[in-house]
Design a protein around this motif. Structure first.
Motif, PDB file in Angstrom:
ATOM      1  N   CYS A 117       5.147  10.009  45.630  1.00 23.27           N
ATOM      2  CA  CYS A 117       3.831  10.034  45.636  1.00 23.27           C
ATOM      3  C   CYS A 117       3.207   8.938  44.381  1.00 23.27           C
ATOM      4  O   CYS A 117       2.522   8.168  44.845  1.00 23.27           O
ATOM      5  CB  CYS A 117       3.046  11.320  45.359  1.00 23.27           C
ATOM      6  SG  CYS A 117       3.313  12.347  46.716  1.00 23.27           S
ATOM      7  N   ARG A 118       3.877   8.849  43.454  1.00 29.55           N
ATOM      8  CA  ARG A 118       3.516   8.142  42.189  1.00 29.55           C
ATOM      9  C   ARG A 118       3.903   6.628  42.749  1.00 29.55           C
ATOM     10  O   ARG A 118       3.006   5.675  42.246  1.00 29.55           O
ATOM     11  CB  ARG A 118       4.289   8.351  40.757  1.00 29.55           C
ATOM     12  CG  ARG A 118       3.283   8.777  39.591  1.00 29.55           C
ATOM     13  CD  ARG A 118       3.818   8.813  38.377  1.00 29.55           C
ATOM     14  NE  ARG A 118       5.345   8.910  38.261  1.00 29.55           N
ATOM     15  CZ  ARG A 118       5.985   9.627  37.881  1.00 29.55           C
ATOM     16  NH1 ARG A 118       5.714  11.015  37.829  1.00 29.55           N
ATOM     17  NH2 ARG A 118       7.301   9.406  37.797  1.00 29.55           N
ATOM     18  N   GLU A 121       1.418   5.348  45.148  1.00 25.13           N
ATOM     19  CA  GLU A 121       0.027   5.060  44.372  1.00 25.13           C
ATOM     20  C   GLU A 121       0.211   3.688  43.615  1.00 25.13           C
ATOM     21  O   GLU A 121      -0.779   2.685  43.566  1.00 25.13           O
ATOM     22  CB  GLU A 121      -0.493   6.077  43.518  1.00 25.13           C
ATOM     23  CG  GLU A 121      -0.727   7.409  44.153  1.00 25.13           C
ATOM     24  CD  GLU A 121      -1.395   8.513  43.625  1.00 25.13           C
ATOM     25  OE1 GLU A 121      -1.668   8.205  42.359  1.00 25.13           O
ATOM     26  OE2 GLU A 121      -1.400   9.631  43.944  1.00 25.13           O
ATOM     27  N   GLN A 127      -1.798   6.441  49.399  1.00 25.92           N
ATOM     28  CA  GLN A 127      -1.775   7.883  48.821  1.00 25.92           C
ATOM     29  C   GLN A 127      -1.012   8.675  50.103  1.00 25.92           C
ATOM     30  O   GLN A 127      -1.244   8.636  51.250  1.00 25.92           O
ATOM     31  CB  GLN A 127      -3.250   7.973  48.905  1.00 25.92           C
ATOM     32  CG  GLN A 127      -3.355   9.180  47.681  1.00 25.92           C
ATOM     33  CD  GLN A 127      -5.001   9.624  47.574  1.00 25.92           C
ATOM     34  OE1 GLN A 127      -5.791   8.805  48.199  1.00 25.92           O
ATOM     35  NE2 GLN A 127      -5.288  10.624  47.041  1.00 25.92           N
ATOM     36  N   VAL A 129      -0.863  12.070  52.014  1.00 23.52           N
ATOM     37  CA  VAL A 129      -1.632  12.992  51.746  1.00 23.52           C
ATOM     38  C   VAL A 129      -1.365  14.174  52.780  1.00 23.52           C
ATOM     39  O   VAL A 129      -0.787  13.648  54.134  1.00 23.52           O
ATOM     40  CB  VAL A 129      -2.998  12.598  52.363  1.00 23.52           C
ATOM     41  CG1 VAL A 129      -4.065  13.827  52.484  1.00 23.52           C
ATOM     42  CG2 VAL A 129      -3.634  11.672  51.535  1.00 23.52           C
ATOM     43  N   TYR A 138       2.193  15.218  56.518  1.00 19.72           N
ATOM     44  CA  TYR A 138       1.669  14.051  55.679  1.00 19.72           C
ATOM     45  C   TYR A 138       1.391  12.884  56.539  1.00 19.72           C
ATOM     46  O   TYR A 138       1.867  12.388  57.639  1.00 19.72           O
ATOM     47  CB  TYR A 138       2.937  13.673  54.716  1.00 19.72           C
ATOM     48  CG  TYR A 138       3.508  14.677  53.931  1.00 19.72           C
ATOM     49  CD1 TYR A 138       4.527  15.278  54.058  1.00 19.72           C
ATOM     50  CD2 TYR A 138       2.646  15.040  52.827  1.00 19.72           C
ATOM     51  CE1 TYR A 138       4.932  16.451  53.301  1.00 19.72           C
ATOM     52  CE2 TYR A 138       3.092  16.049  51.934  1.00 19.72           C
ATOM     53  CZ  TYR A 138       4.395  16.632  52.100  1.00 19.72           C
ATOM     54  OH  TYR A 138       4.778  17.654  51.394  1.00 19.72           O
ATOM     55  N   LEU A 140      -0.078   8.397  55.396  1.00 23.74           N
ATOM     56  CA  LEU A 140      -0.305   7.528  54.387  1.00 23.74           C
ATOM     57  C   LEU A 140      -1.553   7.190  54.729  1.00 23.74           C
ATOM     58  O   LEU A 140      -1.991   6.631  55.682  1.00 23.74           O
ATOM     59  CB  LEU A 140       0.734   6.469  54.418  1.00 23.74           C
ATOM     60  CG  LEU A 140       2.096   6.554  53.884  1.00 23.74           C
ATOM     61  CD1 LEU A 140       2.772   5.325  54.000  1.00 23.74           C
ATOM     62  CD2 LEU A 140       1.643   6.730  52.156  1.00 23.74           C
ATOM     63  N   ASN A 142      -4.778   4.388  52.655  1.00 23.55           N
ATOM     64  CA  ASN A 142      -5.036   3.272  51.755  1.00 23.55           C
ATOM     65  C   ASN A 142      -5.643   3.957  50.533  1.00 23.55           C
ATOM     66  O   ASN A 142      -6.657   4.798  50.768  1.00 23.55           O
ATOM     67  CB  ASN A 142      -5.703   1.963  52.313  1.00 23.55           C
ATOM     68  CG  ASN A 142      -5.592   0.641  51.679  1.00 23.55           C
ATOM     69  OD1 ASN A 142      -5.325   0.862  50.432  1.00 23.55           O
ATOM     70  ND2 ASN A 142      -5.681  -0.226  52.454  1.00 23.55           N
ATOM     71  N   LYS A 143      -5.432   3.757  49.340  1.00 20.80           N
ATOM     72  CA  LYS A 143      -5.857   4.198  48.050  1.00 20.80           C
ATOM     73  C   LYS A 143      -6.926   3.429  47.868  1.00 20.80           C
ATOM     74  O   LYS A 143      -8.219   3.862  47.108  1.00 20.80           O
ATOM     75  CB  LYS A 143      -4.985   4.363  47.007  1.00 20.80           C
ATOM     76  CG  LYS A 143      -5.204   5.466  45.808  1.00 20.80           C
ATOM     77  CD  LYS A 143      -4.361   5.569  44.958  1.00 20.80           C
ATOM     78  CE  LYS A 143      -5.036   6.619  44.052  1.00 20.80           C
ATOM     79  NZ  LYS A 143      -4.827   6.295  42.656  1.00 20.80           N
ATOM     80  N   LYS A 241      -9.311  12.720  56.847  1.00 15.93           N
ATOM     81  CA  LYS A 241      -8.991  12.239  55.386  1.00 15.93           C
ATOM     82  C   LYS A 241      -9.160  10.683  55.499  1.00 15.93           C
ATOM     83  O   LYS A 241      -9.293  10.105  54.501  1.00 15.93           O
ATOM     84  CB  LYS A 241      -7.338  12.537  55.151  1.00 15.93           C
ATOM     85  CG  LYS A 241      -7.109  14.122  55.151  1.00 15.93           C
ATOM     86  CD  LYS A 241      -7.431  14.285  53.809  1.00 15.93           C
ATOM     87  CE  LYS A 241      -7.000  15.952  53.145  1.00 15.93           C
ATOM     88  NZ  LYS A 241      -7.318  16.677  53.690  1.00 15.93           N
TER      89      LYS A 241
END
Lengths: 287, 358
Positions: A117-118, A121, A127, A129, A138, A140, A142-143, A241
């Protein structure tokens, strides 16, 4: 006081018994491996169940067993796996990650996933999620928020995004659930007929009821007790999300407001229709 | 008793229904056969198979009615759903057996679903948004040209929707999504090439690379010289041009600007000025102002005022090219002999160049 103690110990006992029954289930599941049924989902449920059965001593052993280099490599493999899986935008199951990538590193699964996850990011601006906490699925996203005025990507837009937007906005504006007929009728007005092959989308019904549903943008659910069977559409877990309701509402407002203004203008000033149409065609009015 | 009945109601229409006293009926419900002899309290009517069939048939009719006319039932303008429920209520009074009760339950389930839908229709938010109007607005956004008719399409659709319509919508809708860009490798496929061809290619490539390396140092050497040489050659070339002109007509001075300006290329013009200044510096040509005050180039004479330069600066300052021709320092030998030191500053930029071409 004594009553209080009893109730507390009851709670612990019941929790313990639940844990016991879960363990029993896991044990019997592994015993049944040889007699396993052909149902794939059952297999994967068992695989997934392993994740919740890891004890802290197992974690400790796992961490000591693998070198930091090996763990780094495993983290990178998971990241790559998720990135490739995300190409089709079909949500990724934790069971798949476990089966295909993590395998014997199961013990330090949590640590690996935290680092994954890190990495997403900090390196990719993405991200990871969990859209379905029950089934551990899960996606993916966009952050980074898209900035208005700047293009979201350099690539030409995917027409399916526009199609999806239309359906999502109608569902949203109508309270969250709509009957499938409403979607088909709206699309027909936009020259997209589910019965015919479309130039851009091909088999529209398949795209909407199969592709978008598998990607979890939409939910296509049977309405109970209908004869003949009818379905309804809702927002999917991914859409919840990934889509900003505010931005969607803004755009819907823009689309409607512009013509509302124009309509008022016509009524107020008696402008001829030809003038109005040319105004619409004017490239300056680019929403 | 009331609560049991109302459980079925609350999910139904907003119109209230009379409570059904089911518990009262419950004791009457047995699972007797049509033809079997039951407890003495049951009347003849309950035993009559025709009567039973009648009730069941009526229930089935009601169920069909609800299923076939679903849309009609949902219409907020009528109370058809309530009517059906009232009918069912009446029928229920005569229910004695499980089979009939099951039908009654089935009908109630249907009615409950419909009632829920009908209730949700009453939401004010839902009614304000008209998807058809929204679709029309979207068509305009996508660039529908309402004046042109699509030929060959059905008459209902007016106007021509351009090819890029959905693209345009997609580009704008993208903002609403936080989609992660798809990861794709930039080149290569995962298909492994068969080994033999790859080896052959490698061998071929190895041979030329060695020669290429050997070539490199000599080429580089040439490059280094050519930078300085190029300028010299250019200057010499220009001198040659000028000498040709003066050979034809020794007395006629040449307009400086006419000479240096290349109408086709601004950069060439700058280069010409640059090279010219070398010539002036070295005293090979002279430059002075003619009667109009414009600089012109002339052949070197032994006397007279002319410009000479040593220091040459071609500066680029905000799109201007400045060429300063600075005076000669004492002690420098010039071909021209005792020349008066003068200085001339020439500037040129793209605008003035374009103007001067005209």
């Amino acid at each position: 006081m004594s009553i209080h103690f009893v109730s507390v110990s009851c709670v612990y006992y019941s929790q313990g018994s639940i844990a016991m029954s879960q363990k029993k289930k896991a044990v019997s599941a592994s015993q049944n491996k040889t007699q396993r049924r052909s149902q794939v989902c059952l297999d994967e449920d068992d695989e997934d169940a392993h994740f919740s059965q890891i004890t802290s001593s197992q974690v400790q052993r796992a961490r000591e067993h693998f070198t930091p280099v090996q763990i780094d490599r495993k983290v990178a493999e998971v990241v790559q796996f998720i990135l490739i899986k995300d190409q089709k935008k079909i949500p990724i199951r934790r069971a798949d990650i476990g089966k295909h990538v993590i395998k014997e590193y199961k013990g330090i699964y949590t640590e690996i996933m935290n680092r994954v996850c890190r990495t997403f990011e900090q390196v990719f601006g993405l991200q990871l999620v969990e859209i379905d906490p029950k089934n551990h699925i899960y996606i993916l996203i966009n952050k980074l928020e898209p900035i208005h005025g700047e293009p979201v990507s350099m690539r030409p837009g995917n027409p399916k995004t526009g199609l999806l937007f239309v359906i999502l906005s109608v569902i949203f504006m109508k309270g969250g659930v709509i009957k499938e007929n409403l979607v088909w009728n709206t699309l027909k007005k936009l020259r997209v007929d589910p019965g015919e092959k479309h130039d851009e989308f091909g088999d529209v019904k398949k795209v909407v009821t199969d592709e978008f549903v598998r990607q979890k943008y939409l939910e296509y659910v049977k309405i109970p007790h209908t004869e003949p069977v009818e379905y309804e559409f809702r927002w999917g877990l991914r859409a919840e999300k990934e889509v900003s309701k505010l931005k969607l509402l803004e755009f819907v407002g823009e689309v409607c407001a512009f013509l509302f203004l124009l309509h008022s203008l016509i009524q107020l000033t008696n402008l001829s229709v030809i003038v109005i149409i040319n105004v619409i065609k004017c490239p300056l009015i680019n929403l | 008793i009331r609560s049991k009945g109302s459980q079925e109601e609350t999910a139904g229409t907003s119109n209230g229904l009379g409570g059904r006293n089911r518990s009262e009926r419950a004791c009457d419900m047995g699972d007797e056969d049509d033809t079997g002899a039951g407890p003495s309290a049951i009347s003849d009517e309950d035993d009559d198979p025709t009567r039973r069939r009648e009730i069941r048939s009526k229930y089935r009719d009601l169920i069909n009615q609800v299923q076939q006319n679903r849309e009609d039932m949902l219409n907020p303008a009528n109370n058809k759903l309530t009517d059906v429920l009232e009918e069912a209520n009446k029928l229920f009074a005569n229910v004695r057996q499980a089979r009939e009760a099951a039908l009654d339950a089935q009908l109630l389930v249907l009615a409950t679903d419909l009632g829920k839908e009908k209730a949700s229709q009453l939401h004010a938010e839902g009614s304000a948004f008209d998807p058809s109007a929204f679709a029309e607005h979207l068509l305009s956004f996508m660039g529908l040209n309402r004046l042109e008719d699509e030929s060959g399409q059905d008459g209902n659709l007016e106007g021509y929707l351009p090819q890029s319509a959905w693209q345009r919508l997609a580009k704008r809708s993208e903002y609403c999504f936080k989609t992660a860009p798809s990861f794709h490798y930039i080149l290569g496929s995962f298909l492994a090439e068969p080994p033999p061809p790859r080896q052959r290619v490698e061998r071929q490539r190895k041979a030329p690379s060695k020669e290429a390396k050997r070539m490199m140092p000599t080429q580089l050497k040439k490059m280094e010289e050519s930078n300085q040489e190029a300028t010299e050659r250019e200057v010499e070339r220009i001198l040659g041009c000028l000498q040709k002109y003066f050979a034809d007509d020794p007395e006629e001075p040449i307009s400086y600007y006419e000479f240096v300006i290349d109408p086709n290329s601004f950069s060439r013009t700058v280069e010409n000025i640059f090279h010219m200044s070398f010539l002036i510096r070295d005293g090979l040509v002279k430059m002075n102002l003619d009667k109009y005050g414009l600089p012109c180039i002339g052949k070197i004479k032994s006397t007279g005022h002319h410009f000479s330069c040593v220091c040459l600066n071609v500066l680029r300052d905000d799109m201007y090219y400045w060429c300063t021709i600075a005076p000669v320092e004492e002690g420098e030998v010039e071909l021209g002999g005792a020349a008066v030191r003068n200085q001339c500053v020439i500037s040129i930029n793209q605008k003035s160049w374009r103007v001067s071409i005209l």
